[in-house]
Design an enzyme around this catalytic site. Structure first.
Site, PDB file in Angstrom:
ATOM      1  N   HIS A  14       0.869  -1.190   0.000  1.00 58.70           N
ATOM      2  CA  HIS A  14       0.000   0.000   0.000  1.00 58.70           C
ATOM      3  C   HIS A  14       0.901   1.233   0.000  1.00 58.70           C
ATOM      4  O   HIS A  14       1.293   1.727   1.058  1.00 58.70           O
ATOM      5  CB  HIS A  14      -0.920  -0.033   1.228  1.00 58.70           C
ATOM      6  CG  HIS A  14      -1.926   1.078   1.278  1.00 58.70           C
ATOM      7  ND1 HIS A  14      -3.130   0.968   1.941  1.00 58.70           N
ATOM      8  CD2 HIS A  14      -1.914   2.332   0.756  1.00 58.70           C
ATOM      9  CE1 HIS A  14      -3.812   2.090   1.827  1.00 58.70           C
ATOM     10  NE2 HIS A  14      -3.083   2.954   1.118  1.00 58.70           N
ATOM     11  N   HIS A  16       1.437   4.813  -2.388  1.00 59.73           N
ATOM     12  CA  HIS A  16       1.075   5.679  -3.520  1.00 59.73           C
ATOM     13  C   HIS A  16       2.357   6.311  -4.034  1.00 59.73           C
ATOM     14  O   HIS A  16       3.025   7.046  -3.294  1.00 59.73           O
ATOM     15  CB  HIS A  16       0.092   6.760  -3.073  1.00 59.73           C
ATOM     16  CG  HIS A  16      -1.183   6.201  -2.509  1.00 59.73           C
ATOM     17  ND1 HIS A  16      -2.321   6.037  -3.258  1.00 59.73           N
ATOM     18  CD2 HIS A  16      -1.486   5.740  -1.261  1.00 59.73           C
ATOM     19  CE1 HIS A  16      -3.277   5.508  -2.499  1.00 59.73           C
ATOM     20  NE2 HIS A  16      -2.804   5.313  -1.282  1.00 59.73           N
ATOM     21  N   HIS A 194      -9.508   1.132  -1.431  1.00 57.06           N
ATOM     22  CA  HIS A 194      -9.444   1.778  -0.128  1.00 57.06           C
ATOM     23  C   HIS A 194     -10.864   1.748   0.446  1.00 57.06           C
ATOM     24  O   HIS A 194     -11.814   2.159  -0.226  1.00 57.06           O
ATOM     25  CB  HIS A 194      -9.019   3.246  -0.256  1.00 57.06           C
ATOM     26  CG  HIS A 194      -7.559   3.457  -0.480  1.00 57.06           C
ATOM     27  ND1 HIS A 194      -6.866   2.876  -1.510  1.00 57.06           N
ATOM     28  CD2 HIS A 194      -6.659   4.221   0.203  1.00 57.06           C
ATOM     29  CE1 HIS A 194      -5.595   3.267  -1.453  1.00 57.06           C
ATOM     30  NE2 HIS A 194      -5.438   4.086  -0.423  1.00 57.06           N
ATOM     31  N   GLU A 197     -11.235   3.473   5.893  1.00 58.13           N
ATOM     32  CA  GLU A 197     -10.187   4.338   6.463  1.00 58.13           C
ATOM     33  C   GLU A 197     -10.932   5.413   7.260  1.00 58.13           C
ATOM     34  O   GLU A 197     -10.881   5.441   8.486  1.00 58.13           O
ATOM     35  CB  GLU A 197      -9.326   4.952   5.343  1.00 58.13           C
ATOM     36  CG  GLU A 197      -8.269   5.932   5.826  1.00 58.13           C
ATOM     37  CD  GLU A 197      -7.538   6.644   4.663  1.00 58.13           C
ATOM     38  OE1 GLU A 197      -8.045   6.638   3.524  1.00 58.13           O
ATOM     39  OE2 GLU A 197      -6.456   7.226   4.923  1.00 58.13           O
ATOM     40  N   ASP A 275       1.857   4.010   2.849  1.00 54.82           N
ATOM     41  CA  ASP A 275       0.828   4.855   2.225  1.00 54.82           C
ATOM     42  C   ASP A 275       1.450   6.006   1.424  1.00 54.82           C
ATOM     43  O   ASP A 275       1.569   5.907   0.210  1.00 54.82           O
ATOM     44  CB  ASP A 275      -0.147   5.379   3.294  1.00 54.82           C
ATOM     45  CG  ASP A 275      -1.540   5.662   2.747  1.00 54.82           C
ATOM     46  OD1 ASP A 275      -1.785   5.427   1.556  1.00 54.82           O
ATOM     47  OD2 ASP A 275      -2.405   6.121   3.542  1.00 54.82           O
ATOM     48  N   ASP A 276       1.815   7.085   2.098  1.00 51.66           N
ATOM     49  CA  ASP A 276       2.412   8.264   1.447  1.00 51.66           C
ATOM     50  C   ASP A 276       3.600   8.715   2.292  1.00 51.66           C
ATOM     51  O   ASP A 276       3.527   9.721   3.005  1.00 51.66           O
ATOM     52  CB  ASP A 276       1.374   9.388   1.355  1.00 51.66           C
ATOM     53  CG  ASP A 276       0.150   8.951   0.575  1.00 51.66           C
ATOM     54  OD1 ASP A 276       0.221   8.909  -0.661  1.00 51.66           O
ATOM     55  OD2 ASP A 276      -0.869   8.609   1.210  1.00 51.66           O
TER      56      ASP A 276
HETATM   57  N1  HPA Z   1      -6.494   7.408   1.193  1.00 49.02           N
HETATM   58  C1  HPA Z   1      -7.146   7.750   0.081  1.00 49.02           C
HETATM   59  N2  HPA Z   1      -6.537   8.246  -0.983  1.00 49.02           N
HETATM   60  C2  HPA Z   1      -5.214   8.390  -0.940  1.00 49.02           C
HETATM   61  C3  HPA Z   1      -4.489   8.064   0.172  1.00 49.02           C
HETATM   62  C4  HPA Z   1      -5.168   7.520   1.291  1.00 49.02           C
HETATM   63  O1  HPA Z   1      -4.601   7.180   2.339  1.00 49.02           O
HETATM   64  N3  HPA Z   1      -3.204   8.334  -0.118  1.00 49.02           N
HETATM   65  C5  HPA Z   1      -3.162   8.808  -1.378  1.00 49.02           C
HETATM   66  N4  HPA Z   1      -4.385   8.857  -1.879  1.00 49.02           N
HETATM   67 ZN    ZN Z   2      -3.652   4.821   0.500  1.00 47.67          ZN
END
Ligand code: HPA
Ligand code: ZN
Length: 338
Positions: A14, A16, A194, A197, A275-276
């Protein structure tokens, strides 16, 4: 313990790509492309990374991604991630990319894909890291726009293993994309989404029932629905959990309050991901360190998380087995040294 966390073989599922854009690279690409940024300096960019929820992050994330224009930009971005991944002994990664973020600015789909793909091949030969690409649709845009993106992707099926769903979750349920995902599966793509969350357990149900996903990205809100937990357990549906992201976006108040340990103890196939990482303060290793300390995880928990990262991947069965054996060998040799 840090050497253990760093050196244990692991996968990331996971991630991006646009979320790996560190401010230093953002500024250097911006300068090369003659683009002005909404930040005065690298330091002020980092200082701006204070988020209250998913949307407050996405606004900054899309602004940063604007600097990416050429094949070289996408190549350099991807390469920088692999250099970090290699230092943390990531052995396999499955990377999300958001083509609509770029095609809507007039960048060709092929420019994005070619730049990324060149770096993936190089990472395999240079670092021995295998990888797969997952195309994410932006769920705040229309299903028609997603379908048009899918039509492009169908030409490049040899390079894209799955499609997913990201961006603003609340108000954009998986059901909105049922037709798109039906067509993706008919064309041989695997699916992920996703869900759970910020959105409710109902969105996780929809991802399973309507989009027929192989994994849920995040999914941490599943614990609010006992039947859903049973379903995830029964079908061995992995959750790709991103602890530092969840703290930065205020899904949990602190790492000590994260429900990762409960998910593990319920026997769910959870994995740890970044994630990021450029925006949330850490790559996989920093995420593992945070949960290990904050939730007092045992070495056995860490080994389970590392094994889950391969089990939950889209690698062929024989490769998964080979990686699982590598983990067992690593644990045995690490114990001998101690
Ligand atoms: N959630 C949804 N969209 C996203 C995320 C995330 O954590 N990171 C980058 N785009
Ligand atoms: Zn994500």
């Amino acid at each position: 313990m840090n050497a253990f966390l760093r050196d244990i073989p692991k996968a990331e599922l996971h991630l991006h790509l646009e979320g790996t854009l560190e401010p230093e690279l953002m500024f250097s690409i911006a300068q090369r492309n003659g683009i002005s940024l909404p930040f005065e300096s690298i330091e002020s960019a980092r200082n701006a990374y204070q988020f209250t929820d998913l949307q407050s992050f996405l606004d900054i994330y899309y602004a940063g991604a604007n600097v990416l224009q050429t094949e070289r930009d996408f190549y350099e971005l991807t390469r920088a991630y692999f250099q970090k991944a290699a230092r943390q002994n990531l052995r396999h990664v499955e990377i999300f990319f958001d083509p609509q973020t770029h095609t809507d600015r007039g960048i060709e789909f092929e420019t994005v894909l070619n730049g990324i793909y060149y770096a993936l091949k190089e990472a395999k030969s240079e670092f021995g890291i295998s990888s797969k690409l997952i195309l994410c649709f932006l769920r705040h845009l229309s299903a028609d726009a997603a379908m048009a993106t899918l039509e492009k992707a169908i030409f490049y099926q040899d390079k894209i293993v799955a499609v997913g769903l990201d961006s603003s979750e609340i108000g954009h349920p998986p059901a909105k994309f049922k037709t798109v995902f039906d067509r993706a599966r008919q064309n041989g793509f695997l699916t992920v989404a996703h869900a759970g969350e910020e959105g409710p357990p109902e969105y996780i149900w929809q991802a399973l029932e309507l989009l027929k996903v192989s994994r849920i990205d995040h999914g941490v809100r599943c614990l609010e629905d006992e039947k859903l937990v049973e379903r995830l357990h029964r079908d061995r549906i992995p959750l790709t959990v991103c602890p530092l992201s969840n703290i930065k976006l205020c899904v949990f108040d602190s790492i000590e309050k994260h429900n990762l340990k409960q998910l593990l103890d319920r026997g769910l196939c959870v994995t740890i991901n970044s994630d990021d990482p450029a925006y949330f303060g850490g790559y996989v290793l920093e995420n593992l360190e945070a949960v290990q300390t904050g939730l007092n995880l045992s070495r056995q928990d860490i080994v389970q998380l590392a094994k889950n990262s391969f089990t939950a991947s889209f690698l062929p069965e024989d490769s998964k087995q080979a990686y699982l054996e590598e983990i067992d060998d690593f644990v045995a040799s690490f114990s001998e040294v101690e």
